[in-house]
Design an enzyme around this catalytic site. Structure first.
Site, short mmCIF file in Angstrom:
data_model
loop_
_atom_site.label_atom_id
_atom_site.label_comp_id
_atom_site.label_asym_id
_atom_site.label_seq_id
_atom_site.Cartn_x
_atom_site.Cartn_y
_atom_site.Cartn_z
N HIS A 115 -4.44 -7.32 7.58
CA HIS A 115 -3.33 -7.06 8.49
C HIS A 115 -2.34 -8.20 8.33
CE1 HIS A 115 -1.34 -5.22 11.94
NE2 HIS A 115 -1.21 -6.41 12.47
N SER A 147 3.69 -6.65 11.40
CA SER A 147 3.02 -5.99 12.51
C SER A 147 4.02 -5.44 13.52
CB SER A 147 2.01 -6.94 13.15
OG SER A 147 1.00 -6.22 13.79
N ASP A 200 -5.97 -0.77 7.61
CA ASP A 200 -5.40 -1.84 8.43
C ASP A 200 -6.42 -2.33 9.46
OD1 ASP A 200 -2.54 -3.05 9.34
OD2 ASP A 200 -3.82 -2.67 11.07
#
Length: 410
Positions: free
Chosen positions: A352, A189, A285
Site C-alpha cells: 500500500h 492512498s 492492496d
C-alpha cells in the site's frame, strides 16, 4: 513495525478513524539492500498558509493548513510535482472529533519538517526523472480527501477540504507554479484518491502549453463486497460524503449520472478524466484487505485474521477470493487504460503506497513488472518515452514484491 506505530494504529482503530497510507518502510517484511552510498537525508520545513483563515480554508480543528516545498533547480526550475498527503478519513462526529487532535486534523500536531524520499528525493540516484523539480507535499487535515464543504459548530469541526485544495493551489501559483512548463499532481492512498478527483481541476490551473498529468498511488479504492457479502467501504464512504458535504465538489461528469457516494469511488470517475493520468496500485492492496475486504466486523470469528496480517498464512480459498478482487480492479481500469495518454502499473504485491518509499520507488531490488521498475514506468509515461500499461501476473508469480506484514491486533 516499531512500538509507537503499532500503538498509534491500535488507538486509531479503537476510535474508528480509518488510517490509510501504511508506512511501507516500517512495515515491510523484507530486508532490503542498502543503496551503494549513504546520502544525507533531505528534511523540508512546514509552511502554513496565513491567507487560508480569511477564506475559511482550515483544518478540522480550525487551524491553518500547510505544505512543504523544496525548490527545483537547473532544468527542473520550472517543473512542479505536487504530492497530496494521505491519511484516512473520518465519517461521523465521534471519529472526526478524535481526528482533530491528530496531524491529520490539525496543523498543531503536524511535524515541523518531514523527510522527502522516493519520488520526492532531490538526488538523481534515487529519483532520476523528478529530482530537480519543485517538489511539494500538501498536508492533509480535512478527512475527506480535499473534497469537503461543511461544518459542525457544536463540535467545533470544520470540513473544508475543497477550500484547502483551492487556497493551497493559489498559494503555490503565487510561489512560481504559474510559470510551470511541466506539472504532475500525485498522491498516495487518500491523497491518491484526491489526485484522481482533482485531476482535471489541476489541469485547468495552467496554460494549454503546460504539460500536465496526474499520478495516483494506492488510491484505487474499490466498491467491492467484503468477506461477509456486505459493502463495508461503501457504508464508510457514504458517511464521509454525507457528513462533510463532499458530493457538491466531486466531478460533475460523475454526479450527473450517480450519487455522491458512488462518485467518491475513483472507479466511477476514471473514465471521465480528460487529463493524462497514471494508476499505480497493488492488485492485493494491503489496506483494502485489512479494512475493506476483511474488517473485523465482517469476520467476527477471525477466519481472516492471520491471512490479512501475513499473506503467507492465506488459505487457497482466501487466495481465490483475493484473485476475484484483482479481477474487479482490472475490470475497473479497463476503459481507463484504453487511451494512449493513460498509464498503469498494477503489481501483485501485498502493499500500500509505493512511490515515496525509496526501496519500492527506485532501488536495486525495487518491484518490477517485466524489466521495468516503478520509477522508470512513471518516468517513461510522463515524458512520453514509452506507452506504459504494465499489469502483473497473478500472485504468487512476482518475486520482486516488497510485501507488508502486520502484527495481530488481538
Amino acid at each position: 513495525m516499531n512500538f509507537f506505530w503499532v500503538l498509534a494504529l491500535l488507538i486509531a482503530l479503537r476510535f474508528g478513524t480509518w488510517v490509510d497510507g501504511f508506512d511501507a518502510q516500517k512495515s515491510s517484511v523484507r530486508v532490503h539492500e542498502s543503496n551503494e552510498s549513504v546520502s544525507k537525508p533531505l528534511f523540508v520545513e512546514l509552511t502554513l498558509i496565513p491567507s487560508a483563515d480569511s477564506r475559511g480554508a482550515v483544518c478540522t480543528d480550525g487551524s491553518l493548513p500547510g505544505y512543504h516545498l523544496h525548490r527545483g533547480f537547473g532544468s527542473g526550475a520550472n517543473s512542479w510535482l505536487i504530492n497530496l498527503e494521505g491519511g484516512g478519513w473520518c465519517n461521523n462526529l465521534r471519529t472526526c472529533v478524535f481526528r482533530k487532535k491528530s496531524r491529520h486534523g490539525s496543523s498543531n500536531y503536524m511535524e515541523k519538517e518531514i523527510e522527502f524520499t522516493g519520488i520526492m528525493s532531490d538526488k538523481p540516484k534515487e529519483n532520476p526523472d523528478f529530482f530537480n523539480w519543485n517538489r511539494v507535499k500538501v498536508r492533509y487535515c480535512d478527512g475527506a480527501s480535499f473534497t469537503g464543504e461543511s461544518e459542525n459548530k457544536q463540535k467545533g469541526l470544520f470540513f473544508r477540504g475543497q477550500r484547502i485544495w483551492q487556497v493551497a493551489m493559489e498559494e503555490l501559483m503565487s510561489k512560481g507554479m504559474h510559470l510551470a512548463n511541466q506539472a504532475l499532481l500525485s498522491g498516495c492512498s487518500a491523497g491518491g484518491l484526491a489526485s484522481i478527483q482533482h485531476c482535471d481541476d489541476f489541469r485547468a490551473l495552467f496554460a494549454t502549453s503546460t504539460k500536465v498529468k496526474c499520478l495516483s498511488d494506492a488510491g484505487l479504492f474499490l466498491d467491492a463486497l467484503d468477506v461477509a457479502g456486505g459493502r463495508t467501504l461503501r457504508s464508510f464512504f457514504d458517511g464521509i460524503v454525507t457528513l462533510q458535504g463532499s458530493g457538491k465538489n466531486l466531478p460533475k461528469t460523475c454526479t450527473s449520472r450517480m450519487g455522491g457516494t458512488s462518485c467518491f469511488f475513483p472507479q466511477n470517475v476514471l473514465s471521465d478524466i480528460q487529463t493524462p493520468a497514471f494508476i499505480l496500485n497493488s492488485a492485493y492492496d494491503a489496506w483494502q484487505l485489512q479494512e475493506s475486504l476483511a474488517p473485523d466486523k465482517a469476520d467476527p470469528n477471525g477466519y481472516w485474521r492471520e491471512c490479512k496480517h501475513n499473506h503467507l498464512n492465506c488459505t487457497a480459498e482466501q487466495i481465490q477470493f483475493l484473485q476475484g478482487f484483482r479481477d474487479q480492479m482490472l475490470n475497473a481500469v479497463k476503459g481507463f487504460s484504453m487511451p494512449k495518454q493513460n498509464g498503469l502499473f498494477i503489481n501483485s504485491c501485498f502493499a500500500h503506497c509505493q512511490m515515496e518509499n525509496q526501496d519500492t520507488w527506485f532501488a536495486k531490488n525495487s518491484p518490477r513488472i517485466g524489466n521495468k521498475g516503478i520509477a522508470k514506468a512513471v518516468g517513461d509515461w510522463y515524458f512520453d518515452r514509452a506507452e506504459v500499461k504494465a499489469i502483473d501476473c497473478p500472485y504468487p508469480c512476482d518475486n520482486t514484491c516488497h510485501n507488508l506484514q502486520f502484527r495481530s491486533r488481538s
